[in-house]
Design a protein around this motif. Structure first.
Motif, mmCIF file in Angstrom:
data_model
loop_
_atom_site.group_PDB
_atom_site.id
_atom_site.type_symbol
_atom_site.label_atom_id
_atom_site.label_comp_id
_atom_site.label_asym_id
_atom_site.label_seq_id
_atom_site.Cartn_x
_atom_site.Cartn_y
_atom_site.Cartn_z
ATOM 1 N N ASP A 210 -6.828 -2.417 -5.347
ATOM 2 C CA ASP A 210 -5.669 -2.487 -4.464
ATOM 3 C C ASP A 210 -5.400 -1.078 -3.954
ATOM 4 O O ASP A 210 -6.138 -0.145 -4.300
ATOM 5 C CB ASP A 210 -4.461 -3.096 -5.181
ATOM 6 N N HIS B 222 1.409 -5.890 -1.281
ATOM 7 C CA HIS B 222 1.921 -4.555 -0.941
ATOM 8 C C HIS B 222 2.510 -4.451 0.459
ATOM 9 O O HIS B 222 3.253 -3.499 0.757
ATOM 10 C CB HIS B 222 0.785 -3.526 -1.078
ATOM 11 N N ASP C 26 -6.924 -8.091 2.465
ATOM 12 C CA ASP C 26 -5.521 -8.446 2.660
ATOM 13 C C ASP C 26 -5.382 -9.788 3.383
ATOM 14 O O ASP C 26 -4.536 -10.624 3.029
ATOM 15 C CB ASP C 26 -4.801 -7.358 3.448
ATOM 16 N N GLN D 36 -10.407 -3.392 2.919
ATOM 17 C CA GLN D 36 -8.997 -3.710 2.709
ATOM 18 C C GLN D 36 -8.436 -4.651 3.774
ATOM 19 O O GLN D 36 -7.677 -5.578 3.455
ATOM 20 C CB GLN D 36 -8.135 -2.448 2.653
ATOM 21 N N HIS E 180 -6.512 -12.569 1.030
ATOM 22 C CA HIS E 180 -5.484 -12.696 -0.008
ATOM 23 C C HIS E 180 -4.330 -13.569 0.497
ATOM 24 O O HIS E 180 -3.863 -14.472 -0.208
ATOM 25 C CB HIS E 180 -4.995 -11.287 -0.362
#
Length: 302
Positions: free
Chosen positions: A214, A122, A16, A12, A19
């Protein structure tokens, strides 16, 4: 990390960061490109070694931003041959990447101001202030790219022969997914609000994609999402293939996890069958006009 995929929690921090790097480039493309229906102008093509913006119209010349995710650098260049390169390394914060990319665009004579607020993310922090996201695991990034290539083959095998308007799979910087779509040509205005949704959902269509997961759905998975949305599929669930696929009423989409796809002897064909049976269910429940022509087999020989 000996699997051929990663669950979202396993990478993650890197996911992130990557992304958000790609979002900065995507917003440059959004700012400069000529608008297309269903946000087609922000699609980012998958390449052999990474993800790029494709050609972007510049002030005097065209330019592009290309993420090489095998050699872990970003090439920024214009059509006059002016180019520069940014290295992707662990510890490079989103704030630092943003500043470097903006400077690179100045260097190639294509300065571009963008909205610095992350979209559909998020944990949004404006790009120039984001020192929180700075993790870059090269192995995880390369494995993600491998998964994108696997997804591209299966999704394209299903979508390519369809007639009518088709978007073949490309990367979407907002949601970090690789997806394509088949359109009906029939108007279907979005009943809700929001600039993104109103321009995404304006025609009957079906999206076929892959996303890495996600925080709320941690399994990388293939999905098929018809619009207008389905609330249930009733007795048609028995038509779904493979057996591990399912329909999620909460998100109005069909789902097949990447792990489940890899559990079958011929994973790529499983992805094709998944797409086909989901689309068949949609046509049973809410048939499109001219569906016989849209799905009429091609006659090309290989």
């Amino acid at each position: 990390m000996d699997k051929n995929f990663l669950s979202f929690p396993d990478w993650q921090a890197t996911a992130d960061t990557l992304h958000l790097y790609l979002q900065v480039a995507g917003k440059v493309k959004l700012q400069r490109s000529y608008p297309e229906p269903e946000w087609g102008h922000v699609r980012m093509p998958l390449t052999v070694q990474g993800i790029g913006t494709g050609v972007i119209p510049g002030p005097d010349t065209n330019f592009e931003i290309y993420f090489n995710l095998r050699r872990h650098h970003v090439d920024v260049q214009n059509s006059n041959g002016i180019r520069t390169r940014l290295d992707l390394n662990d510890g490079l914060s989103v704030a630092d990447f943003y500043q470097q990319l903006m400077a690179a665009l100045e260097f190639i004579q294509a300065p571009t101001a963008v909205n610095t607020q992350p979209q559909e993310f998020h944990d949004p922090v404006p790009f120039p202030e984001d020192t929180r996201h700075h993790t870059y695991d090269r192995h995880a990034v390369e494995l993600f790219l491998d998964n994108l290539h696997f997804a591209q083959r299966g999704l394209t095998q299903f979508l390519a022969p369809q007639r009518g308007k088709v978007h073949l799979p490309a990367y979407w910087f907002g949601t970090m997914d690789l997806s394509g779509a088949l359109y009906s040509g029939q108007s279907a205005p979005y009943p809700g609000r929001g600039r993104i949704s109103a321009n995404s959902f304006d025609e009957r269509f079906c999206e076929f994609g892959f996303w890495p997961g996600d925080p709320s759905f941690t399994d990388p998975a293939f999905y098929v999402m018809p619009y207008p949305f389905l609330s249930n599929i009733g007795s048609y669930e028995s038509m779904l293939s493979p057996s591990k696929a399912r329909f999620l009423a909460k998100s109005s989409e069909f789902v097949l996890t990447l792990e489940d796809a890899f559990s079958y002897p011929h994973p790529q064909q499983v992805v094709v069958d998944f797409c086909r049976t989901c689309f068949d269910i949609l046509q049973r429940m809410d048939p499109w006009n001219d569906i016989e022509w849209i799905t009429e087999p091609l006659t090309y020989s290989r």
